[in-house]
Write a protein that holds these residues in place. Sequence first.
Motif, PDB file in Angstrom:
ATOM      1  N   PRO A   8      32.512  43.141  41.453  1.00 34.22           N
ATOM      2  CA  PRO A   8      33.921  43.419  41.175  1.00 34.22           C
ATOM      3  C   PRO A   8      34.311  42.918  39.786  1.00 34.22           C
ATOM      4  CG  PRO A   8      33.754  41.448  42.486  1.00 34.22           C
ATOM      5  CD  PRO A   8      32.354  42.002  42.358  1.00 34.22           C
ATOM      6  N   ALA A   9      35.301  43.539  39.203  1.00 26.51           N
ATOM      7  CA  ALA A   9      35.830  43.064  37.923  1.00 26.51           C
ATOM      8  C   ALA A   9      36.569  41.753  38.154  1.00 26.51           C
ATOM      9  CB  ALA A   9      36.768  44.103  37.329  1.00 26.51           C
ATOM     10  N   ASP A  10      36.556  40.884  37.149  1.00 28.43           N
ATOM     11  CA  ASP A  10      37.238  39.594  37.275  1.00 28.43           C
ATOM     12  C   ASP A  10      38.728  39.775  37.564  1.00 28.43           C
ATOM     13  OD1 ASP A  10      34.892  38.244  36.821  1.00 28.43           O
ATOM     14  OD2 ASP A  10      35.284  37.895  34.692  1.00 28.43           O
ATOM     15  N   CYS A  11      39.323  40.794  36.924  1.00 30.64           N
ATOM     16  CA  CYS A  11      40.755  41.000  37.143  1.00 30.64           C
ATOM     17  C   CYS A  11      41.028  41.468  38.573  1.00 30.64           C
ATOM     18  CB  CYS A  11      41.333  41.972  36.127  1.00 30.64           C
ATOM     19  SG  CYS A  11      40.592  43.599  36.124  1.00 30.64           S
ATOM     20  N   GLU A  12      40.073  42.167  39.184  1.00 25.56           N
ATOM     21  CA  GLU A  12      40.229  42.581  40.583  1.00 25.56           C
ATOM     22  C   GLU A  12      40.244  41.360  41.495  1.00 25.56           C
ATOM     23  OE1 GLU A  12      37.788  45.051  44.025  1.00 25.56           O
ATOM     24  OE2 GLU A  12      37.245  45.325  41.933  1.00 25.56           O
ATOM     25  N   VAL A  13      39.311  40.460  41.276  1.00 21.65           N
ATOM     26  CA  VAL A  13      39.244  39.234  42.070  1.00 21.65           C
ATOM     27  C   VAL A  13      40.497  38.393  41.827  1.00 21.65           C
ATOM     28  CG1 VAL A  13      37.937  37.114  42.503  1.00 21.65           C
ATOM     29  CG2 VAL A  13      36.726  39.261  42.082  1.00 21.65           C
ATOM     30  N   GLY A  14      40.931  38.329  40.582  1.00 24.99           N
ATOM     31  CA  GLY A  14      42.152  37.598  40.259  1.00 24.99           C
ATOM     32  C   GLY A  14      43.369  38.179  40.959  1.00 24.99           C
ATOM     33  N   SER A  15      43.416  39.505  41.057  1.00 24.06           N
ATOM     34  CA  SER A  15      44.526  40.167  41.761  1.00 24.06           C
ATOM     35  C   SER A  15      44.545  39.793  43.229  1.00 24.06           C
ATOM     36  CB  SER A  15      44.410  41.691  41.640  1.00 24.06           C
ATOM     37  OG  SER A  15      44.512  42.093  40.321  1.00 24.06           O
ATOM     38  N   VAL A  16      43.364  39.758  43.837  1.00 27.26           N
ATOM     39  CA  VAL A  16      43.271  39.388  45.253  1.00 27.26           C
ATOM     40  C   VAL A  16      43.727  37.942  45.437  1.00 27.26           C
ATOM     41  CG1 VAL A  16      41.679  39.036  47.185  1.00 27.26           C
ATOM     42  CG2 VAL A  16      41.467  41.071  45.738  1.00 27.26           C
ATOM     43  N   ILE A  17      43.284  37.049  44.550  1.00 32.14           N
ATOM     44  CA  ILE A  17      43.693  35.646  44.639  1.00 32.14           C
ATOM     45  C   ILE A  17      45.208  35.529  44.491  1.00 32.14           C
ATOM     46  CG2 ILE A  17      43.545  33.381  43.506  1.00 32.14           C
ATOM     47  CD1 ILE A  17      40.649  34.135  42.740  1.00 32.14           C
ATOM     48  N   ARG A  18      45.746  36.231  43.521  1.00 27.21           N
ATOM     49  CA  ARG A  18      47.198  36.183  43.287  1.00 27.21           C
ATOM     50  C   ARG A  18      47.963  36.695  44.512  1.00 27.21           C
ATOM     51  NH1 ARG A  18      50.430  39.213  38.410  1.00 27.21           N
ATOM     52  NH2 ARG A  18      52.429  38.220  38.798  1.00 27.21           N
ATOM     53  N   MET A  47      36.573  27.456  41.378  1.00 27.80           N
ATOM     54  CA  MET A  47      37.214  28.447  40.508  1.00 27.80           C
ATOM     55  C   MET A  47      38.410  29.082  41.203  1.00 27.80           C
ATOM     56  SD  MET A  47      36.062  28.465  37.511  1.00 27.80           S
ATOM     57  CE  MET A  47      36.830  29.944  36.898  1.00 27.80           C
ATOM     58  N   VAL A  48      38.292  29.316  42.500  1.00 27.99           N
ATOM     59  CA  VAL A  48      39.434  29.853  43.253  1.00 27.99           C
ATOM     60  C   VAL A  48      40.597  28.876  43.152  1.00 27.99           C
ATOM     61  CG1 VAL A  48      40.296  30.456  45.548  1.00 27.99           C
ATOM     62  CG2 VAL A  48      38.041  31.248  44.820  1.00 27.99           C
ATOM     63  N   ARG A  49      40.310  27.595  43.344  1.00 36.28           N
ATOM     64  CA  ARG A  49      41.360  26.568  43.259  1.00 36.28           C
ATOM     65  C   ARG A  49      41.985  26.531  41.867  1.00 36.28           C
ATOM     66  NH1 ARG A  49      41.279  23.422  47.764  1.00 36.28           N
ATOM     67  NH2 ARG A  49      39.414  23.603  49.049  1.00 36.28           N
ATOM     68  N   LYS A  50      41.166  26.701  40.830  1.00 38.14           N
ATOM     69  CA  LYS A  50      41.668  26.719  39.459  1.00 38.14           C
ATOM     70  C   LYS A  50      42.611  27.899  39.245  1.00 38.14           C
ATOM     71  CE  LYS A  50      40.100  26.958  34.673  1.00 38.14           C
ATOM     72  NZ  LYS A  50      38.949  27.100  33.789  1.00 38.14           N
ATOM     73  N   TRP A  51      42.212  29.091  39.704  1.00 35.58           N
ATOM     74  CA  TRP A  51      43.049  30.278  39.569  1.00 35.58           C
ATOM     75  C   TRP A  51      44.373  30.094  40.328  1.00 35.58           C
ATOM     76  CZ3 TRP A  51      42.529  35.357  37.483  1.00 35.58           C
ATOM     77  CH2 TRP A  51      41.398  35.535  36.672  1.00 35.58           C
TER      78      TRP A  51
END
Length: 122
Positions: A8-18, A47-51
Amino acid sequence: MFKTIADPADCEVGSVIRFLNSNNVKQAEIHHQLVEIYGENVMTDGMVRKWVRQFIDGRTNLHDEARSGRPSVVNYGLVAKVNEKIRENRRFTIRMICDEFPQISKTVLHENATNRLNYRKR
């Protein structure tokens, strides 16, 4: 069991985290769900915790900021000069080229000669 999504793209994973963070899902559960969908190598728990911390602190951008790093010493002019030196002496060695360009590392010169100029050892 869900179908795993590879690479997955980093921004995709970031979107899910957000999204999950905005729904008050705990950080450990966010990581668990990411691993379930994207596989073991998606992102570490840290990294999840950081995001999550960054989103709580007001981050809205899903893309990484540009990093200031060490600028590359390789440019068109350098490649041309290396090529010129090689053409002067077709029996060159990387060590000989290093003597001509002491400010450039042996590894960078080797990569220039092999990858950019396509010279091969015979």
